[in-house]
Motif scaffolding. Sequence first.
Motif, PDB file in Angstrom:
ATOM      1  N   ILE A 226      12.599 -22.197  -0.898  1.00 62.60           N
ATOM      2  CA  ILE A 226      13.344 -21.409  -1.881  1.00 62.60           C
ATOM      3  C   ILE A 226      14.847 -21.527  -1.668  1.00 62.60           C
ATOM      4  O   ILE A 226      15.637 -21.565  -2.617  1.00 62.60           O
ATOM      5  CB  ILE A 226      12.889 -19.934  -1.833  1.00 62.60           C
ATOM      6  CG1 ILE A 226      11.422 -19.824  -2.260  1.00 62.60           C
ATOM      7  CG2 ILE A 226      13.762 -19.061  -2.722  1.00 62.60           C
ATOM      8  CD1 ILE A 226      10.817 -18.448  -2.046  1.00 62.60           C
ATOM      9  N   LYS A 227      15.250 -21.608  -0.404  1.00 58.59           N
ATOM     10  CA  LYS A 227      16.673 -21.700  -0.082  1.00 58.59           C
ATOM     11  C   LYS A 227      17.302 -22.991  -0.610  1.00 58.59           C
ATOM     12  O   LYS A 227      18.429 -22.986  -1.114  1.00 58.59           O
ATOM     13  CB  LYS A 227      16.859 -21.613   1.433  1.00 58.59           C
ATOM     14  CG  LYS A 227      18.310 -21.664   1.879  1.00 58.59           C
ATOM     15  CD  LYS A 227      18.415 -21.538   3.394  1.00 58.59           C
ATOM     16  CE  LYS A 227      19.857 -21.612   3.855  1.00 58.59           C
ATOM     17  NZ  LYS A 227      19.973 -21.498   5.344  1.00 58.59           N
TER      18      LYS A 227
ATOM     19  N   LEU B 123      13.994 -19.474 -13.214  1.00 60.03           N
ATOM     20  CA  LEU B 123      13.573 -19.125 -11.862  1.00 60.03           C
ATOM     21  C   LEU B 123      14.708 -18.527 -11.045  1.00 60.03           C
ATOM     22  O   LEU B 123      14.489 -17.982  -9.958  1.00 60.03           O
ATOM     23  CB  LEU B 123      13.006 -20.358 -11.141  1.00 60.03           C
ATOM     24  CG  LEU B 123      11.690 -20.910 -11.697  1.00 60.03           C
ATOM     25  CD1 LEU B 123      11.282 -22.168 -10.945  1.00 60.03           C
ATOM     26  CD2 LEU B 123      10.574 -19.868 -11.604  1.00 60.03           C
TER      27      LEU B 123
ATOM     28  N   ILE C 254       4.613 -23.160  -3.620  1.00 59.15           N
ATOM     29  CA  ILE C 254       4.070 -22.331  -2.542  1.00 59.15           C
ATOM     30  C   ILE C 254       2.613 -21.906  -2.754  1.00 59.15           C
ATOM     31  O   ILE C 254       1.802 -21.997  -1.825  1.00 59.15           O
ATOM     32  CB  ILE C 254       4.980 -21.107  -2.299  1.00 59.15           C
ATOM     33  CG1 ILE C 254       6.335 -21.594  -1.775  1.00 59.15           C
ATOM     34  CG2 ILE C 254       4.346 -20.131  -1.306  1.00 59.15           C
ATOM     35  CD1 ILE C 254       7.374 -20.506  -1.604  1.00 59.15           C
TER      36      ILE C 254
ATOM     37  N   PHE D 222      14.734 -15.042  -9.249  1.00 58.42           N
ATOM     38  CA  PHE D 222      14.198 -14.772  -7.909  1.00 58.42           C
ATOM     39  C   PHE D 222      15.287 -14.757  -6.834  1.00 58.42           C
ATOM     40  O   PHE D 222      15.067 -14.252  -5.736  1.00 58.42           O
ATOM     41  CB  PHE D 222      13.126 -15.797  -7.549  1.00 58.42           C
ATOM     42  CG  PHE D 222      11.850 -15.632  -8.319  1.00 58.42           C
ATOM     43  CD1 PHE D 222      10.958 -14.630  -7.997  1.00 58.42           C
ATOM     44  CD2 PHE D 222      11.542 -16.483  -9.382  1.00 58.42           C
ATOM     45  CE1 PHE D 222       9.776 -14.468  -8.704  1.00 58.42           C
ATOM     46  CE2 PHE D 222      10.360 -16.330 -10.095  1.00 58.42           C
ATOM     47  CZ  PHE D 222       9.479 -15.318  -9.761  1.00 58.42           C
ATOM     48  N   ILE D 223      16.440 -15.323  -7.132  1.00 64.87           N
ATOM     49  CA  ILE D 223      17.519 -15.362  -6.140  1.00 64.87           C
ATOM     50  C   ILE D 223      18.771 -14.638  -6.625  1.00 64.87           C
ATOM     51  O   ILE D 223      19.792 -14.648  -5.951  1.00 64.87           O
ATOM     52  CB  ILE D 223      17.874 -16.820  -5.772  1.00 64.87           C
ATOM     53  CG1 ILE D 223      18.208 -17.649  -7.019  1.00 64.87           C
ATOM     54  CG2 ILE D 223      16.757 -17.468  -4.985  1.00 64.87           C
ATOM     55  CD1 ILE D 223      18.674 -19.055  -6.706  1.00 64.87           C
TER      56      ILE D 223
ATOM     57  N   ILE E 159       9.478 -22.804  -5.450  1.00 65.78           N
ATOM     58  CA  ILE E 159       8.697 -21.580  -5.361  1.00 65.78           C
ATOM     59  C   ILE E 159       7.335 -21.771  -6.033  1.00 65.78           C
ATOM     60  O   ILE E 159       6.336 -21.141  -5.669  1.00 65.78           O
ATOM     61  CB  ILE E 159       9.468 -20.387  -5.980  1.00 65.78           C
ATOM     62  CG1 ILE E 159       8.836 -19.069  -5.552  1.00 65.78           C
ATOM     63  CG2 ILE E 159       9.519 -20.499  -7.500  1.00 65.78           C
ATOM     64  CD1 ILE E 159       9.641 -17.853  -5.976  1.00 65.78           C
TER      65      ILE E 159
ATOM     66  N   GLY F 182       8.269 -21.241   3.198  1.00 64.84           N
ATOM     67  CA  GLY F 182       8.693 -20.680   1.919  1.00 64.84           C
ATOM     68  C   GLY F 182      10.179 -20.372   1.896  1.00 64.84           C
ATOM     69  O   GLY F 182      10.868 -20.622   0.899  1.00 64.84           O
TER      70      GLY F 182
ATOM     71  N   ILE G 254      15.020 -23.750  -5.685  1.00 65.90           N
ATOM     72  CA  ILE G 254      14.262 -22.602  -6.166  1.00 65.90           C
ATOM     73  C   ILE G 254      13.004 -23.035  -6.917  1.00 65.90           C
ATOM     74  O   ILE G 254      11.990 -22.332  -6.916  1.00 65.90           O
ATOM     75  CB  ILE G 254      15.138 -21.691  -7.056  1.00 65.90           C
ATOM     76  CG1 ILE G 254      14.387 -20.410  -7.429  1.00 65.90           C
ATOM     77  CG2 ILE G 254      15.619 -22.435  -8.283  1.00 65.90           C
ATOM     78  CD1 ILE G 254      13.924 -19.588  -6.253  1.00 65.90           C
ATOM     79  N   GLU G 255      13.042 -24.212  -7.550  1.00 67.48           N
ATOM     80  CA  GLU G 255      11.861 -24.680  -8.287  1.00 67.48           C
ATOM     81  C   GLU G 255      10.645 -24.843  -7.367  1.00 67.48           C
ATOM     82  O   GLU G 255       9.502 -24.785  -7.820  1.00 67.48           O
ATOM     83  CB  GLU G 255      12.164 -26.018  -8.973  1.00 67.48           C
ATOM     84  CG  GLU G 255      13.000 -25.894 -10.245  1.00 67.48           C
ATOM     85  CD  GLU G 255      14.444 -25.570  -9.975  1.00 67.48           C
ATOM     86  OE1 GLU G 255      15.140 -25.145 -10.918  1.00 67.48           O
ATOM     87  OE2 GLU G 255      14.899 -25.758  -8.813  1.00 67.48           O
TER      88      GLU G 255
END
Length: 303
Positions: free
Chosen positions: A225-226, A290, A235, A293-294, A232, A221, A229-230
């Motif tokens: 994500i790193k 999204l 997962i 989330f970051i 995510i 994960g 990001i899509e």
Amino acid sequence: MRLDHWIKQLFIIPGLVVAILLTNPIININTFIKILIGLLATSLIASSNYVINEWLDAKFDKYHPTKKNRSAVVNKLKKEIIYTIYFLLAISGLIISSFISKYFLITELTLWIMGILYNVKPFRLKDIAFIDSLSESINNALRFLMGWFLITSSYLPPISIILGYWLTGTFLMQIKRYSEYRMINDKNTASKYRKSFATYNEDTLLVSSVFYAILAVFFIGIFLIKYKIELILFIPFFIGLFCLYIYISFKKDSPVQKPEKLYKEKILIAYLIFLFILFIILININIEYLDVFINNDLLPLKK
């Protein structure tokens, strides 16, 4: 030699894919030739490990309901022939590997050494509970590296994906032991077949399998994500794959005991195809919402 186990070299493919996505290499006919040569080299070294595994495990495999029918158990084989085949396969694989790259050769050599540590005394890591699955599944991470080094020798892959891939392999090995233990259904017999079963029980095998699955998803994960990001959104469905595999392990004489037979599990294959399609879609789209989330900024509230 377990030629039917050569299908396990498919675990090299994710390393290939990730290397292509992250390094944008030039793909040509030489790339495909290199991949075929790499698959052959890996298969030969894996076969050398299988040869020594069956030879040294013969006295234990006689306690297993199906492995007791293996050639090394039912036939009297000559040690000289076994070791000749073992070294010929290993040396052939290493020589072929040397034509690819220095790093690919080092990875293949490590695969061969892991076979010794796992099977041969005084190491024989397969006899130590928990260390058995953790050490055997290092081969999973090595196969990822092989795929990576078939594409590039200029960079190392992200540590997060290596750890995630290793722990995914640990999950697969541990759930295999869980299914075997349930099938044998007798601790004394199970311990004679696999010494680590003297320490394990159904509960510890299942709980540790779930633990490894959670760790695997955690590290994979981080990687997903790193870098995109899509992913995510991928997962939850990836977690579903682990759940499906655990469900399959509950079956009588479950195919998780023989991963080379898993292609017969239609639901599993269909789900893997779905995951592949979803992955391809997500790496090719951008969903700006999204980014929340970051984003490290706190969301303000209205006064």
